[in-house]
Design a protein around this motif. Sequence first.
Motif, PDB file in Angstrom:
ATOM      1  N   LEU A   1       0.833  -1.194   0.000  1.00 44.85           N
ATOM      2  CA  LEU A   1       0.000   0.000   0.000  1.00 44.85           C
ATOM      3  C   LEU A   1       0.872   1.251   0.000  1.00 44.85           C
ATOM      4  N   ILE A   2       0.281   2.361  -0.400  1.00 46.95           N
ATOM      5  CA  ILE A   2       0.995   3.637  -0.408  1.00 46.95           C
ATOM      6  C   ILE A   2       0.343   4.579   0.598  1.00 46.95           C
ATOM      7  N   SER A   3       1.123   5.532   1.071  1.00 46.11           N
ATOM      8  CA  SER A   3       0.608   6.546   1.986  1.00 46.11           C
ATOM      9  C   SER A   3       0.628   7.893   1.277  1.00 46.11           C
ATOM     10  N   GLY A   4       0.193   8.919   1.976  1.00 48.83           N
ATOM     11  CA  GLY A   4       0.220  10.251   1.390  1.00 48.83           C
ATOM     12  C   GLY A   4      -1.029  10.564   0.596  1.00 48.83           C
ATOM     13  N   PRO A   5      -1.135  11.802   0.120  1.00 51.66           N
ATOM     14  CA  PRO A   5      -2.346  12.222  -0.602  1.00 51.66           C
ATOM     15  C   PRO A   5      -2.476  11.543  -1.954  1.00 51.66           C
ATOM     16  N   ILE A   6      -3.714  11.274  -2.345  1.00 54.06           N
ATOM     17  CA  ILE A   6      -4.024  10.712  -3.655  1.00 54.06           C
ATOM     18  C   ILE A   6      -5.064  11.615  -4.307  1.00 54.06           C
ATOM     19  N   LEU A   7      -4.795  12.037  -5.521  1.00 57.62           N
ATOM     20  CA  LEU A   7      -5.738  12.894  -6.243  1.00 57.62           C
ATOM     21  C   LEU A   7      -6.752  12.009  -6.955  1.00 57.62           C
ATOM     22  N   ASN A   8      -7.913  11.840  -6.336  1.00 52.00           N
ATOM     23  CA  ASN A   8      -8.946  10.973  -6.888  1.00 52.00           C
ATOM     24  C   ASN A   8     -10.253  11.728  -7.075  1.00 52.00           C
ATOM     25  N   PRO A   9     -11.113  11.254  -7.966  1.00 56.01           N
ATOM     26  CA  PRO A   9     -12.386  11.940  -8.236  1.00 56.01           C
ATOM     27  C   PRO A   9     -13.323  11.931  -7.034  1.00 56.01           C
TER      28      PRO A   9
END
Length: 473
Positions: A44-52
């Motif tokens: 898994l990844i952390s941090g912000p994700i730009l999603n709809p």
Amino acid sequence: MKKDDKKKLWGKKLLLILMLIILFFSLCVLIYSYHNKQTLEYNLISGPILNPLMGFAPWATVKESKQPHTLVYADLTWRDFEPLEGFYDFESFEKKQQLERWRTEGKRVVFRFIADKPGDNVHMDIPDWLYKKINGSGDHYDNKYGKGFSPDYSNLLFISYHEKAVKALGDRYAQDDLFAYIELGSLGHWGEWHLKFDSGIRQMPPEDIRDLYVMHYVGSFPNTHLLMRRPFSIAEQLNLGLYNDMTADFDATKKWLDWIENGGECSQTHEMNALSPMPNGWLKAPIGGEQAGSMSFEEIYDTYLDQTIQLLEDSHATFIGPGSPYKLESGGPLQDGIDQVLATIGYRLYIKQVQIPLWVHFGKNIKIRLNFGNNGVAPMYYNWPCVIYLCDENGNVLINYQLEMDLRKVIPGELYNFIFVMPVDKLENGKYSIGIALIDPMTGQPAVKFAMENTRQDLIQELGSFEISRFHN
């Protein structure tokens, strides 16, 4: 030994042999299945994700946002919308709010229709013709919020014209999903369902009248999520969302959360139990709102950052806007706090585990077992198509299949299991890979980044590979 006894003995022997053969082949199948199954897990990844459908929602009128976003906020006063009776000025609204730009960029709109927007100058936010129709029923005011006109929301003629206006909005914008969330809207200062009645303004109308306004929206936007400023009883009955325009303000948000947890009296009308408990309302409908204007960016994203994040988690917030850090330079001193907030709100979908075969020697289908998870604070509130991709060994898509699953059921803290049976009978011998993606209905393209490591750049999430090596072609 008699002849009949010999026949019976041979019959028993044949039956035993047959049973042993069946047992042998069953064991072979079990052993084959066991050794042919691969269980894949992912980082898994952390941090912000730009999603709809989540994140910051700056004003739709901005030319540039310094922070990434997939939502914009647009409001519309009745005065601007219907300057003449029956004439709805969509053109001016859409041009001012840059709706074509946002549609082209794949962004969605948070919308609010307003009949009273306090300002610095004497004015009205309802059309002059409507003011005359209702014989000026309402209150001009000049208080600490500003100047304006608060119409009499119980006026039946006003209500009937409101229904027509909202229907016109629905006829225009309910046909696609550009408008993702609609904040109600219509009643009170800024459409926030409260009035400063201690300054001489008549109070908000009672529940039976308020509910009429809600039903105008329900009838005109049947497939759009509607959000209310408080957990009014009708919000609980209809599974509506909620919004908090004091996001990050500790006292105001705690009070708002107490309404959601316990319900209670509507202080605007002194109606007991007008607010209903909705502690699990976020499971079905979104929570939004803008950051509190009473707090500085430094307080929200630095000094009281831990408090901000805790309040957002407790609220199960999906978006923040229009008040948001869109003017703050990317990479500035508050960027770390902004990123932490953006990484907190909304959904964070991932796939915990997938089971697929290592190889295929026979058979027409294979089973793909998927375990979906969500380590965000909210679900994805629209059931966008989830698609499985079959690719060749170079990653080129050969065919895709839409899964008959409901993304809205992938909620934080629980795993959602799904089995897909994929046909492979027409595939030639060779290596194949499997991917998955969530499709934006507006563009028809993969649009959601899973909270997982991925080597592909097209938002198709790699899951694993298998080989077809049939015993005969």
